[in-house]
Design a protein around this motif. Structure first.
Motif, mmCIF file in Angstrom:
data_model
loop_
_atom_site.group_PDB
_atom_site.id
_atom_site.type_symbol
_atom_site.label_atom_id
_atom_site.label_comp_id
_atom_site.label_asym_id
_atom_site.label_seq_id
_atom_site.Cartn_x
_atom_site.Cartn_y
_atom_site.Cartn_z
ATOM 1 N N ASN A 87 0.374 1.653 3.527
ATOM 2 C CA ASN A 87 -0.321 0.829 4.525
ATOM 3 C C ASN A 87 0.429 0.636 5.837
ATOM 4 O OD1 ASN A 87 -2.426 0.224 2.643
ATOM 5 N ND2 ASN A 87 -1.016 -1.198 1.659
ATOM 6 N N SER A 105 1.660 3.826 8.733
ATOM 7 C CA SER A 105 1.323 4.305 7.403
ATOM 8 C C SER A 105 1.747 5.763 7.273
ATOM 9 C CB SER A 105 -0.192 4.191 7.187
ATOM 10 O OG SER A 105 -0.569 4.895 6.038
ATOM 11 N N ASN A 144 -5.457 -0.289 -3.785
ATOM 12 C CA ASN A 144 -5.738 -0.581 -2.370
ATOM 13 C C ASN A 144 -7.165 -0.231 -1.985
ATOM 14 O OD1 ASN A 144 -3.274 -1.698 -1.627
ATOM 15 N ND2 ASN A 144 -2.403 0.291 -1.073
#
Length: 146
Positions: A87, A105, A144
């Protein structure tokens, strides 16, 4: 004449097998059951994508890019560390120190590449920690997406 012969003898000694010897290639030893191949792949990925910001010694850049040496982020929870690559990271203090650069990221890396580079970081720069597996990276990516 004797000086010439002495010089030629020295030159002959210097041009023989002594000069032909090469320094052995640096090998990365396996650490705590972690395959050397994984560490070598991780080092290669680190050199290509991480070194510019985190430096060759993992020391980072004060106020900009955090060090990777003996920090809670590197040695602590693997899920949190994997999330940094998946992320990115911004505006977080690391070991009570502020770092202002944005960590983009690195989600273009495969699960195995992430596992290798994180394992490398967790076992270099004075760090000693367990390996990160591709399955762990995959689990974080899957979580995620939910």
């Amino acid at each position: 004449m004797k000086k010439t012969l002495a010089i030629m003898a020295l030159l002959a000694l210097g041009s023989g097998p002594v000069l032909a010897q090469k320094k052995p290639a640096a090998k990365m030893a396996a650490t705590a059951g972690i395959p050397a191949a994984s560490l070598l792949k991780g080092k290669s990925i680190y050199t290509q994508y991480c070194l510019t910001c985190h430096q060759a010694d993992g020391g980072g850049v004060d106020g900009l890019n955090p060090p990777l040496t003996k920090t809670d982020y590197v040695l602590g929870d693997k899920t949190r560390l994997i999330n940094v690559l998946v992320n990115g990271l911004q505006g977080v203090d690391i070991n009570d120190e502020p770092y202002n650069n944005v960590m983009p990221s690195q989600d273009f890396l495969t699960d195995q590449q992430m596992a290798d580079v994180l394992t490398y970081v967790r076992n270099n720069f004075g760090n000693k920690a367990s390996a990160v597996t591709a399955a762990e990276v995959k689990a974080v990516r899957t979580a995620n997406k939910k």
